[in-house]
Scaffold this motif. Structure first.
Motif, PDB file in Angstrom:
ATOM      1  N   THR A   1       3.927  -2.358  11.928  1.00 16.91           N
ATOM      2  CA  THR A   1       4.254  -3.781  11.771  1.00 16.91           C
ATOM      3  C   THR A   1       5.247  -3.978  10.628  1.00 16.91           C
ATOM      4  N   HIS A   2       4.960  -3.262   9.530  1.00 15.95           N
ATOM      5  CA  HIS A   2       5.665  -3.524   8.270  1.00 15.95           C
ATOM      6  C   HIS A   2       6.890  -2.627   8.082  1.00 15.95           C
ATOM      7  N   THR A   3       7.119  -1.715   9.033  1.00 14.07           N
ATOM      8  CA  THR A   3       8.199  -0.739   8.839  1.00 14.07           C
ATOM      9  C   THR A   3       9.179  -0.647  10.008  1.00 14.07           C
TER      10      THR A   3
ATOM     11  N   MET B   1      -0.591  -6.625  21.178  1.00 11.23           N
ATOM     12  CA  MET B   1      -0.349  -5.407  20.397  1.00 11.23           C
ATOM     13  C   MET B   1      -0.786  -5.537  18.945  1.00 11.23           C
ATOM     14  N   ASN B   2      -1.563  -4.548  18.508  1.00 10.35           N
ATOM     15  CA  ASN B   2      -1.803  -4.367  17.080  1.00 10.35           C
ATOM     16  C   ASN B   2      -0.942  -3.177  16.664  1.00 10.35           C
ATOM     17  N   PRO B   3       0.199  -3.438  16.033  1.00 11.56           N
ATOM     18  CA  PRO B   3       1.115  -2.337  15.708  1.00 11.56           C
ATOM     19  C   PRO B   3       0.708  -1.549  14.466  1.00 11.56           C
TER      20      PRO B   3
ATOM     21  N   LEU C   1     -14.785   3.879  11.601  1.00 12.74           N
ATOM     22  CA  LEU C   1     -14.944   4.814  10.482  1.00 12.74           C
ATOM     23  C   LEU C   1     -14.063   4.408   9.318  1.00 12.74           C
ATOM     24  N   ARG C   2     -12.927   3.792   9.655  1.00 11.06           N
ATOM     25  CA  ARG C   2     -11.879   3.515   8.691  1.00 11.06           C
ATOM     26  C   ARG C   2     -12.154   2.208   7.942  1.00 11.06           C
ATOM     27  N   GLU C   3     -12.287   2.279   6.618  1.00  9.42           N
ATOM     28  CA  GLU C   3     -12.460   1.082   5.777  1.00  9.42           C
ATOM     29  C   GLU C   3     -13.271  -0.013   6.481  1.00  9.42           C
TER      30      GLU C   3
ATOM     31  N   ILE D   1      -1.444  -8.912  17.060  1.00  9.68           N
ATOM     32  CA  ILE D   1      -2.776  -9.169  16.508  1.00  9.68           C
ATOM     33  C   ILE D   1      -3.061  -8.222  15.349  1.00  9.68           C
ATOM     34  N   HIS D   2      -3.660  -8.767  14.305  1.00 14.13           N
ATOM     35  CA  HIS D   2      -4.160  -7.968  13.191  1.00 14.13           C
ATOM     36  C   HIS D   2      -5.622  -8.317  12.961  1.00 14.13           C
ATOM     37  N   ILE D   3      -6.426  -7.290  12.798  1.00 13.83           N
ATOM     38  CA  ILE D   3      -7.861  -7.485  12.595  1.00 13.83           C
ATOM     39  C   ILE D   3      -8.103  -8.174  11.249  1.00 13.83           C
ATOM     40  N   SER D   4      -7.427  -7.674  10.227  1.00 14.07           N
ATOM     41  CA  SER D   4      -7.590  -8.235   8.880  1.00 14.07           C
ATOM     42  C   SER D   4      -6.564  -9.346   8.651  1.00 14.07           C
ATOM     43  N   ASN D   5      -6.820 -10.169   7.630  1.00 14.26           N
ATOM     44  CA  ASN D   5      -5.814 -11.171   7.245  1.00 14.26           C
ATOM     45  C   ASN D   5      -4.794 -10.481   6.337  1.00 14.26           C
TER      46      ASN D   5
ATOM     47  N   PHE E   1       2.915  -5.527   0.516  1.00 12.37           N
ATOM     48  CA  PHE E   1       3.687  -4.792   1.528  1.00 12.37           C
ATOM     49  C   PHE E   1       3.206  -5.090   2.946  1.00 12.37           C
ATOM     50  N   ARG E   2       2.035  -5.762   3.060  1.00 12.58           N
ATOM     51  CA  ARG E   2       1.552  -6.138   4.406  1.00 12.58           C
ATOM     52  C   ARG E   2       1.972  -7.560   4.792  1.00 12.58           C
ATOM     53  N   HIS E   3       2.669  -8.253   3.898  1.00 13.76           N
ATOM     54  CA  HIS E   3       2.982  -9.660   4.175  1.00 13.76           C
ATOM     55  C   HIS E   3       4.169  -9.810   5.125  1.00 13.76           C
TER      56      HIS E   3
HETATM   57  C1  DQA Z   1      -3.719  -3.951  10.688  1.00 15.02           C
HETATM   58  C2  DQA Z   1      -3.099  -4.347   9.348  1.00 15.02           C
HETATM   59  C3  DQA Z   1      -2.016  -3.354   8.942  1.00 15.02           C
HETATM   60  O1  DQA Z   1      -1.455  -3.724   7.682  1.00 15.02           O
HETATM   61  C4  DQA Z   1      -2.612  -1.965   8.806  1.00 15.02           C
HETATM   62  O2  DQA Z   1      -1.596  -1.029   8.493  1.00 15.02           O
HETATM   63  C5  DQA Z   1      -3.365  -1.553  10.021  1.00 15.02           C
HETATM   64  C6  DQA Z   1      -4.249  -2.525  10.655  1.00 15.02           C
HETATM   65  C7  DQA Z   1      -4.896  -4.873  11.070  1.00 15.02           C
HETATM   66  O3  DQA Z   1      -5.295  -4.842  12.232  1.00 15.02           O
HETATM   67  O4  DQA Z   1      -5.418  -5.617  10.222  1.00 15.02           O
HETATM   68  O5  DQA Z   1      -3.324  -0.393  10.431  1.00 15.02           O
HETATM   69  O6  DQA Z   1      -2.729  -4.066  11.704  1.00 15.02           O
END
Ligand code: DQA
Length: 151
Positions: free
Chosen positions: A85-87, A79-81, A18-20, A105-109, A116-118
């Protein structure tokens, strides 16, 4: 009895599907967990999944995983945190403190997104990182963990 891999998903990942969808795709958390179990079955490991929106629950899960790694029951964690991850220095400390082999693991790059996601507090404590392959990254992360740690 086959060894186990624990798959942990952090905040907001219960909203997958559902999310983005343009960023995270259409697969739901249920689909992701099924993919993880199928991957484990193919590799001869049992996969246990947990999702939580609460940092403390994730910390407790990492501590428990560390104890089970020491007992020889679990080989490690994928783990997908999410945004923690960033905090979260606490997640970094838990992975190190519990001595748990962990693939992040992150779904997106995340590196192609907002600055702030780097930065990841988890990456320096992780045994490996999978980024930007969509939900297929969970399969790659489980395969990588099993190859690295043995089953
Ligand atoms: C995420 C990337 C994070 O920046 C974001 O906050 C998520 C998902 C990803 O799987 O791409 O919640 O971890």
């Amino acid at each position: 009895m086959s060894k186990k891999v624990i798959v942990l998903n952090g905040p907001n990942l219960n909203l997958l599907g559902l999310r983005e969808p343009a960023v995270y795709g259409k697969a739901t958390l249920e689909d992701v967990e099924a993919l993880c179990r199928e991957t484990g079955a193919r590799l001869g490991v049992e996969v246990e999944c947990l999702q939580s929106n609460h940092e403390g629950v994730l910390l407790d899960a990492l501590h428990a995983a560390g104890r089970r790694v020491k007992a020889g029951e679990v080989i490690g964690v994928v783990m997908n945190p999410g945004a923690y991850t960033h905090t979260s220095i606490a997640l970094h400390d838990a992975i190190k403190g519990a001595e748990v082999p962990l693939i992040e693991i992150h779904i997106s790059n995340v590196h192609a997104r907002e600055s702030f996601r780097h930065h990841s507090y988890v990456s320096p404590a992780a045994a490996g990182i999978v980024v930007g392959f969509g939900v297929d990254g969970y399969r790659l992360a489980i395969e990588g963990l099993v190859r690295k740690q043995g089953a």
